[in-house]
Design a protein around this motif. Structure first.
Motif, PDB file in Angstrom:
ATOM      1  N   VAL A   1      -6.710   3.899   1.653  1.00  0.00           N
ATOM      2  CA  VAL A   1      -7.256   3.031   0.409  1.00  0.00           C
ATOM      3  C   VAL A   1      -8.940   3.739   0.190  1.00  0.00           C
ATOM      4  O   VAL A   1      -9.488   4.172   0.839  1.00  0.00           O
ATOM      5  CB  VAL A   1      -7.574   1.421   1.140  1.00  0.00           C
ATOM      6  CG1 VAL A   1      -8.397   0.922   0.370  1.00  0.00           C
ATOM      7  CG2 VAL A   1      -6.232   1.005   1.497  1.00  0.00           C
TER       8      VAL A   1
ATOM      9  N   LEU B   1       0.956  -1.122   0.082  1.00  0.00           N
ATOM     10  CA  LEU B   1       0.001   0.092   0.035  1.00  0.00           C
ATOM     11  C   LEU B   1       0.876   1.357  -0.063  1.00  0.00           C
ATOM     12  O   LEU B   1       0.649   2.351  -0.601  1.00  0.00           O
ATOM     13  CB  LEU B   1      -0.786  -0.023   1.261  1.00  0.00           C
ATOM     14  CG  LEU B   1      -1.944  -0.967   1.273  1.00  0.00           C
ATOM     15  CD1 LEU B   1      -2.933  -0.927   2.313  1.00  0.00           C
ATOM     16  CD2 LEU B   1      -2.966  -1.029   0.060  1.00  0.00           C
TER      17      LEU B   1
ATOM     18  N   HIS C   1      -3.113   4.252   4.940  1.00  0.00           N
ATOM     19  CA  HIS C   1      -2.630   4.405   3.535  1.00  0.00           C
ATOM     20  C   HIS C   1      -4.030   4.788   2.690  1.00  0.00           C
ATOM     21  O   HIS C   1      -3.843   5.079   1.772  1.00  0.00           O
ATOM     22  CB  HIS C   1      -2.196   3.197   2.863  1.00  0.00           C
ATOM     23  CG  HIS C   1      -0.782   2.472   3.494  1.00  0.00           C
ATOM     24  ND1 HIS C   1       0.373   3.362   3.458  1.00  0.00           N
ATOM     25  CD2 HIS C   1      -0.798   1.534   4.343  1.00  0.00           C
ATOM     26  CE1 HIS C   1       1.287   2.630   4.077  1.00  0.00           C
ATOM     27  NE2 HIS C   1       0.664   1.496   4.805  1.00  0.00           N
TER      28      HIS C   1
END
Ligand SMILES: [Fe+2]
Length: 510
Positions: A376, A331, A374
């Motif tokens: 997402v 990631l 991260h």
């Protein structure tokens, strides 16, 4: 591939022998390569529990028809494609031909044979060998449509009689442009699964994500040798899937029904035999359903939630944390890639769902901190055989309501989780008193009584407000990705009828 082939050679302890039949001519297509050491025929001794032909018999290749063609990207979809298929009997010198025009195919490019042996079980099933073939194409041109045919000695796709079997695929473009990908989980072999496949084909997706519980050959889904299992269900599944997967890369991961305990390691030997997935996860040999690839401005990450599930723990902890460490690294890499606008993660067990299996606390404990760290952009799950979509979730609650048709910003609002488990297997429902189809209200309530699985395998009750859209018919997800100065994902859910039942937009920093 050669290394993996060696691994497969030794993996199935009951396999008899794999005898090389010698190399065929290499491909003429510049940059293409066969997948290595694999042309061969399997030989085995007749067994009281055996079914099918004895491979030592000389079978005329003209009477053996390849079936179940399915494609998958390599780690680089711009230049790599894997072509896989099945034959019902052993064949000599399997191969592919590839070309830029359907009538101008290359010379034979050697294919790899993976013989999957399923042991018999007295009074339950006969032993069975299934023969899967794979060819790895590297060095392809980006954004290019190729034609291909699969064959073997006695069956030539370049011949006039067999030319109708020629298929095609298109590599990822060199530069990001608008494209569509589709996704679902929990399919099996059913009329509704086939109907969804046909509808997906009509969307002309660049690729399809399958979030696990692929075929249901293992009917029980507990990941144990006591499970009810019929390996021939895979023959039917690959025939069904061929309608779309012969042109659309079919990117699968592993659900609980994909832990087929008869094949080591971890019950994933069957998946390794049937599919050629990108080998860039934390351990491709032991966990084939964990990998990543990029297409245009989107990074895709496939995870194996069997490793972290509290609900169905047959494989719980098998990676000893290596999968989660890999996820963190991957990631980070995707977020640091200037060409990537969006990161999409898919796996089987639900992080957030209110239907039958509810939510898996194991997924939440292991991975949600990384999804948040991260940022997402979208998470896609299966496992619950419904469609359910959350609001943007932040810190375990509603970060921002996202009604149908609205936009969300993961950098501000949190993450939307989609359960797209209506691929074809028998459908589930929602908790009693909760409407099937839902937009922001549950009957006259604003919340749902549900639960999540705990580490001690208990069902911990929750009252949640994040369940935004729900649908109990067959369905799939269709995501349109746009690049440029204002990149966005337009996420739609389509019913088996073709009707759009949900849509929302993801923009970062809008
Ligand atoms: Fe499942």
């Amino acid at each position: 591939m050669a290394e993996q082939y060696e691994y497969l050679r030794t993996k199935f302890t009951r396999r008899r022998a794999l005898v090389s039949a010698g190399a065929v001519a290499g491909g003429l297509l510049a940059g293409c390569s066969g997948s290595g050491s694999g042309t061969g025929t399997a030989t085995r001794s007749p067994s009281p529990l055996s079914a099918g032909s004895t491979p030592t018999e000389k079978v005329d290749g003209a009477v053996v028809t390849p079936f179940g063609r399915h494609l998958a990207f390599g780690a680089d979809p711009k230049t790599q494609m894997r072509i896989s298929w099945q034959v019902p009997l052993t064949v000599r010198k399997p191969y592919v031909r590839v070309g830029l025009k359907p009538w101008e195919l290359s010379r034979r490019i050697e294919a790899e044979v993976r013989d999957l042996h399923t042991p018999g079980l007295e009074g339950v099933r006969l032993a069975l060998d299934q023969f899967y073939l794979h060819a790895a194409l590297d060095g392809l041109r980006p954004g290019t449509t190729y034609y291909y045919g699969v064959g073997h000695e006695g069956f030539d796709p370049a011949s006039k009689e067999r030319h109708s079997t020629v298929g095609s695929f298109t590599t990822a473009p060199a530069r990001a442009e608008k494209f569509v990908f589709t996704a679902f989980g929990d399919q099996g072999v059913t009329p509704d699964a086939l109907a969804n496949d046909k509808l997906i084909l009509g969307r002309e997706p660049a690729f399809h994500l399958h979030a696990g519980d692929i075929c249901y050959a293992d009917v029980t889904g507990h990941g144990k040798e006591s499970d009810i299992y019929d390996p021939t269900a895979w023959d039917l599944f690959l025939k069904q899937t061929e309608t779309v997967a012969r042109t659309v890369p079919w990117m699968v991961t592993t659900g609980n029904h994909d832990m087929e305990a008869w094949y080591s390691p971890n019950g994933y030997g069957g998946q390794s035999a049937r599919f050629s997935l990108p080998e860039n996860g934390f351990d491709a040999k032991n966990s084939p359903g964990v990998y990543s690839f990029t297409y245009g401005n989107v990074g895709i990450v496939a995870l194996d939630a069997n490793d972290v599930s509290y609900e169905i723990p047959a494989n719980k902890g098998y990676s000893e944390g290596r999968q989660t460490a890999w996820l963190d690294r991957r990631l980070k890499e995707l977020r640091e890639d200037e060409g990537i606008d969006f990161v999409v993660v898919f796996f089987h067990h639900c992080a957030y769902s209110t239907s039958t299996h509810a939510s898996d606390g194991g997924v939440r404990d292991a991975w949600l901190p990384l999804f948040t760290k991260h940022q997402v952009d979208l998470v896609i799950n299966g496992h619950n055989h419904v469609y359910e979509r959350t609001d943007a979730i932040k810190n375990g609650g509603v970060g921002r309501p996202v009604p149908i048709g609205e936009s969300t910003d993961p950098t501000r609002d949190g993450i939307v989780y989609v359960t797209a488990g209506g691929a074809g297997k028998s459908l589930y429902s929602f908790p009693s008193g909760v409407k099937d189809s839902y937009e922001g209200k549950v009957a006259d309530r604003e919340s749902v009584d549900t639960y999540h699985w705990t580490k001690s395998k208990n069902q911990n009750p929750d009252t949640v407000e994040w369940s935004r859209v729900r649908y109990t018919g067959y369905s799939f997800l269709s995501v349109e990705a746009e690049a440029g100065p204002a990149p966005r994902l337009t996420v739609s859910a389509l019913a088996e009828s073709g009707k759009r039942i949900d849509h929302f937009e993801v923009r970062r920093g809008a």
